[in-house]
Design an enzyme around this catalytic site. Structure first.
Site, PDB file in Angstrom:
ATOM      1  N   GLY A  82      -1.882 -42.027  -3.910  1.00  0.00           N
ATOM      2  CA  GLY A  82      -0.745 -42.832  -3.137  1.00  0.00           C
ATOM      3  C   GLY A  82       0.395 -43.330  -4.087  1.00  0.00           C
ATOM      4  O   GLY A  82       0.094 -43.558  -5.431  1.00  0.00           O
ATOM      5  N   ARG A  92      -2.787 -35.740  -3.082  1.00  0.00           N
ATOM      6  CA  ARG A  92      -4.238 -35.772  -3.298  1.00  0.00           C
ATOM      7  C   ARG A  92      -4.528 -34.334  -3.558  1.00  0.00           C
ATOM      8  O   ARG A  92      -4.245 -33.515  -2.635  1.00  0.00           O
ATOM      9  CB  ARG A  92      -4.858 -36.508  -2.020  1.00  0.00           C
ATOM     10  CG  ARG A  92      -4.280 -38.014  -1.955  1.00  0.00           C
ATOM     11  CD  ARG A  92      -4.939 -38.663  -0.817  1.00  0.00           C
ATOM     12  NE  ARG A  92      -4.209 -39.741  -0.434  1.00  0.00           N
ATOM     13  CZ  ARG A  92      -4.155 -41.009  -1.070  1.00  0.00           C
ATOM     14  NH1 ARG A  92      -4.855 -41.158  -2.084  1.00  0.00           N
ATOM     15  NH2 ARG A  92      -3.313 -42.012  -0.423  1.00  0.00           N
ATOM     16  N   ASP A 100      -7.587 -45.244  -8.008  1.00  0.00           N
ATOM     17  CA  ASP A 100      -9.005 -44.740  -8.269  1.00  0.00           C
ATOM     18  C   ASP A 100      -9.416 -43.213  -8.304  1.00  0.00           C
ATOM     19  O   ASP A 100     -10.041 -42.831  -9.395  1.00  0.00           O
ATOM     20  CB  ASP A 100      -9.946 -45.227  -6.943  1.00  0.00           C
ATOM     21  CG  ASP A 100     -11.110 -46.356  -7.357  1.00  0.00           C
ATOM     22  OD1 ASP A 100     -10.718 -46.620  -8.621  1.00  0.00           O
ATOM     23  OD2 ASP A 100     -11.783 -46.591  -6.750  1.00  0.00           O
ATOM     24  N   THR A 122      -0.704 -48.336  -7.813  1.00  0.00           N
ATOM     25  CA  THR A 122      -1.134 -48.683  -6.238  1.00  0.00           C
ATOM     26  C   THR A 122      -0.797 -50.156  -5.612  1.00  0.00           C
ATOM     27  O   THR A 122      -0.842 -51.022  -6.308  1.00  0.00           O
ATOM     28  CB  THR A 122      -2.630 -48.526  -6.038  1.00  0.00           C
ATOM     29  OG1 THR A 122      -2.985 -48.797  -4.722  1.00  0.00           O
ATOM     30  CG2 THR A 122      -3.398 -49.114  -7.053  1.00  0.00           C
ATOM     31  N   ASP A 146      -2.309 -51.576  -3.531  1.00  0.00           N
ATOM     32  CA  ASP A 146      -3.600 -52.278  -2.987  1.00  0.00           C
ATOM     33  C   ASP A 146      -4.019 -53.395  -4.000  1.00  0.00           C
ATOM     34  O   ASP A 146      -4.734 -54.083  -3.661  1.00  0.00           O
ATOM     35  CB  ASP A 146      -4.403 -51.368  -2.652  1.00  0.00           C
ATOM     36  CG  ASP A 146      -4.049 -50.631  -1.228  1.00  0.00           C
ATOM     37  OD1 ASP A 146      -3.268 -51.245  -0.422  1.00  0.00           O
ATOM     38  OD2 ASP A 146      -4.415 -49.445  -1.155  1.00  0.00           O
ATOM     39  N   ASP A 198      -6.329 -53.032  -6.281  1.00  0.00           N
ATOM     40  CA  ASP A 198      -7.960 -52.805  -6.111  1.00  0.00           C
ATOM     41  C   ASP A 198      -8.489 -52.054  -7.051  1.00  0.00           C
ATOM     42  O   ASP A 198      -9.441 -51.503  -7.043  1.00  0.00           O
ATOM     43  CB  ASP A 198      -8.066 -52.379  -4.719  1.00  0.00           C
ATOM     44  CG  ASP A 198      -7.462 -50.697  -4.463  1.00  0.00           C
ATOM     45  OD1 ASP A 198      -6.736 -50.633  -5.314  1.00  0.00           O
ATOM     46  OD2 ASP A 198      -8.029 -50.350  -3.762  1.00  0.00           O
ATOM     47  N   ARG A 255      -6.947 -51.183   3.416  1.00  0.00           N
ATOM     48  CA  ARG A 255      -7.961 -50.724   4.010  1.00  0.00           C
ATOM     49  C   ARG A 255      -9.526 -51.468   3.741  1.00  0.00           C
ATOM     50  O   ARG A 255     -10.173 -51.900   4.289  1.00  0.00           O
ATOM     51  CB  ARG A 255      -8.431 -49.357   3.907  1.00  0.00           C
ATOM     52  CG  ARG A 255      -8.599 -48.685   4.956  1.00  0.00           C
ATOM     53  CD  ARG A 255      -8.123 -46.925   5.055  1.00  0.00           C
ATOM     54  NE  ARG A 255      -6.799 -46.739   4.879  1.00  0.00           N
ATOM     55  CZ  ARG A 255      -6.145 -45.577   4.920  1.00  0.00           C
ATOM     56  NH1 ARG A 255      -7.081 -44.404   4.722  1.00  0.00           N
ATOM     57  NH2 ARG A 255      -5.001 -45.130   4.923  1.00  0.00           N
TER      58      ARG A 255
END
Lengths: 331, 331, 331, 331
Positions: free
Chosen positions: B18, B79, B110, B133, B135, B137, B179
């Site tokens: 992403g 991806r 990731d 990213t 996120d 995360d 998510r």
């Protein structure tokens, strides 16, 4: 008419229906123009609801300080069922009379205009309206307050989506406001460089849309954005995306539903100037004896139109040339 | 290790997974740092896909001019399923070898890290990763590139919604990205002054939410905004809104789904500086002989962490204090 | 200490010195945290001036509604000479005592901290400070409230200038805030992709600057932007531009002086979260018995530092690595 | 005329003079409209300079992908002295002829129009102009491309300054663009809620200004902002501020000089739509046989005006009503 002019001592100002960025600039202009002309001003909260519930206050020049840049409306707004009844309007009139309010400036859309027209006839109280709605769907004016800001808000969102779309070869569906009017969808679609625009005023067959997307995909477009007005006959962006995806899976498909963020934000320069000119004009028209009319802008001139006329069959605001241009730009 | 240092002549740079705002700043920093150190640079399009498809080009200092302020990634991203196969990676390595690329800077999340770890071990090619990213995360860093920008994007949307919410006494549900991670929801919820925040990491019973909303409605709150992370267990903002509405109809209820606009936009100052520092560090670490690691930031220091460690069990990024603070702030 | 904890019934909150975006978020957090803990809150207008002039009011949870997104400070601010006198402070204490204020949260910079330190010692009143200034020049914290927002404001300006610079082959000098601290200039310079950055902490010879610009002009740079901190020893952007122009006329030369717009604007997400955490911590520290200290952030942890220490010799906030990186990025 | 229509095979597009946001949207629209009509397109860099230096390239539909949202001009721009000579124009014509360019779309201001008029007459080459300048000072159109964006840029700056001004009781002088035209100053002044506006078209005595400021200071205004057009007869914001300060020291006085950031930034929705309509119209007019004219907008209609007429005595664009309204709004 000149008799009535002498009678105006206190002007009530309110916003009603859906809010729109720039309403505060219109309030400010109406209040300060009234004060400048030696009149008193009453602010009425929550539109017609506040008249009925007697939620009013005296406004001075400082009451509208530093509000020109604020979204929403400092006078709050509401849709009021009770004002549609004879009793509701009678109560409203009683409260206005008690407060000494002998003329009104009403800022809002269709429903606001309708209420103003009936009320003004019933109780012979002078009313001037100001068109405020992001949908740009009112008669008597080329532009409504808030429409320009909403367009800018939408294209900022589209620009952001384009960034990520272009990085990924993705297909985006962006749902924008407009239940009956495609003005925002069309304008923001052209300004955002959308590949297709679905309007409430037009039927768009999903098959045609897919054909067009396939055509574009074959021509090296690195991303595609489809604008869907919420009032589109195919049922909103989520539905359109689902139906397209069934047959066209060349690109990954994503949906954004902008929703009410389109109503907010600091008003654009154009909306602030428009609202200021309209607020100024509305009060001056009242003081000149005009009533039961709305102010509007035609080209660069401020004009007035009787509410009766403004409330009759809708002018078509959708620019057909622009619909054509939008298609050519998507090549 | 010092042997390897001498060997690096050409560094390949790519983005994968992403996209996130600030990736361009990281690319620019990596490219210019490599050039400054006398190395050659190859840009690889579409991440691992571009390695396999041999979509590469020689980069000079001008290749990254005026990209620091742009959202998305000029190197595109994807991806790539094929890179998960032995054959895919073999093809990628062939192409890199042919192009003279003898080290890699990989920018992504990731999946990007996992690919880099395997590839680097299999073909003994030095790789440094940069966490990009929205996120936030990833392990090995307090902050990922793009997270700060996404937070700012979300609060701008919330601020706009607040304008109209406050004018109308409305209840809004705003769905934001995340998510598995509630970082954006929590941060933007606190920064946007949300009345409630639904996180993937926490179960929130709808009944509790309604109770809280009722409590607030009784305390003169003129508007309420509930932030819902897309990964919330109750199934997204549309579902939560529907279920709340069944029992709590004090306010009119509206939904916004921000979607991918959260990934776009010009990166914030903090993201640009972070990305620049990380891009600079990644290349310097490669040149010092470091490999199979990710750069990260801890406090105000740039650090590195082996990919193996970074890919093990997730650090908890959710700030529990902030969860508590969010509740107190909603009083 | 636990004795004192019991004594706090009413906390006074004020902002003082230069305003910074995010101060309102800190006020809101301090007020709501105090109320949540069963304490009463007094808002003090215009900082120390308002204590002396007894310009105070009782605050409840609604007093801080919808202020988190606003620039400036709703409590207003001032620099107060009178508070530097024994008489001034005596008057301030009298007024606080009369109002029942038995602890203070002070939001501001160096001068605010100094006043708080003296006052707290003289009258044994518990005080916690919160660092709020766009300059990021305070001890005891990695970041001050407002700094992140100011950086974003500056890069938005630089991005706009870059658009026109690139279209014209022009050389721009942009003056940014920072009389003693080059933090904004350095950060925004790196984030804006500036070709050179002139800092108060460094001497930059005009000749060296010209040499660098000539070098770049010869390397196909289509535009150049030089950031000048207002405290630069060469005397501000107007002077630097004039002196450069005398010897280097390859490009057309233009100057922007951003001025106080850098202090305003809606605070960034990061500043709102930082301010919220700090306001929450300041009150909790007071309630735990801490006093005569400032809260701060180190890495991602909230910490406290005694004012005496925070007011001693300045930490160097200028990131020397970033100075080096800025040069490499300009190639 | 119909003879000429048949002759157009390749249209040259260029931007010249000062750049303005929205020029890229006009380029995109002209290019795609020409391609849609089966014509070829040549992009010319740096305006007339590029014609002389033969800096041209073939454009296709992808050449203008994702530029609609970008400030500046992808075709670059310049002011060209050489084109004012017979030799320069002869060289330009040779190069155009060699490239097969047999019609031109010129985007820019007064100087661009003048060049186009002379060149088109001398070499009988069809030319349509598009008005692009932030100053809104061209004949034949109500609005020029870039003006709306510049107004929005200025009010964003004013809004930020208002935040800090209001927190401090300060007096700000903000210098905006407009050497001969007060359009930006007046519009942004009204939209920003400025207390006074100094225009190039009006003499404002410093004494009157001070009197007005004193009057306002006595009426509880918590902040004051004075907009100064760069072409104001008193010599710019720095001078005005200095002279006011000598006599009026009630408020602390600060100056911002916005400079060229007013020329940059992503174009507003209105500017993008205007530019798209104009680019589309310019090519269609060429294809219909129109020449030596400029497109423009009157009300909501696209019109054309012969360059000879457009270059004659300036229309007064300053809205005198708005000057009056600005004063009333400052009460």
């Amino acid at each position: 008419m000149s008799n009535r002019v002498k009678e105006i001592n206190r002007i009530g100002v309110f916003t009603s229906g859906g809010d729109a960025p720039g309403m505060n600039a219109a309030i400010r202009a109406a209040v300060r123009t009234a004060l400048y002309n030696g009149k008193k001003v009453t602010g009425i909260y929550h539109g017609y609801q506040g008249m009925i519930e007697n939620s009013m206050f005296d406004m001075n020049s400082r009451s509208v300080s530093s509000i020109i840049q604020k979204g929403g409306t400092v006078l709050k707004t509401a849709r009021c069922m009770e004002f549609k009844t004879t009793e509701g309007r009678a109560q409203a009139y009683e409260n206005l009379k008690d407060a000494g309010v002998d003329a009104l400036v009403a800022i809002g859309g269709d429903g606001t205009f309708t209420g103003a027209e009936i009320f003004s006839r019933e109780y012979d109280i002078p009313v001037m309206c100001i068109p405020g709605t992001i949908d740009n769907d009112l008669n008597g004016t080329d532009l409504t307050i808030g429409y320009d800001t909403a367009n800018n808000t939408v294209i900022e969102a589209i620009d952001k989506i384009r960034d990520t779309a272009a990085s990924h070869n993705r297909l985006f569906f962006v749902e924008v406001m407009g239940r009956d009017s495609g003005c925002i969808a069309l304008n923001a679609g052209v300004a955002g460089g959308a590949e297709a625009i679905l309007l409430p005023e037009k039927e768009t067959a999903i098959d045609e849309l897919i054909e067009m997307l396939e055509h574009n995909a074959g021509r090296d477009k690195s991303s595609m954005i489809v604008i869907v007005a919420e009032g589109d006959k195919n049922g909103g962006a989520t539905n359109v995306a689902k139906r397209v995806k069934e047959k066209f899976d060349y690109f990954d498909t994503k949906v954004s539903i902008l929703g009410h963020l389109q109503r907010g934000g600091a008003p654009s320069s154009a909306d602030r100037v428009l609202a200021t000119r309209m607020g100024y004009a509305a009060v001056n028209e009242l003081l000149k004896g005009n009533t039961r009319s709305t102010v509007g802008i035609r080209g660069s001139e401020i004009v007035t139109t009787p509410l009766e006329e403004a409330l009759s069959k809708k002018e078509l605001k959708l620019n057909e040339d622009l619909v054509e241009i939008a298609k050519i730009m998507a090549i």
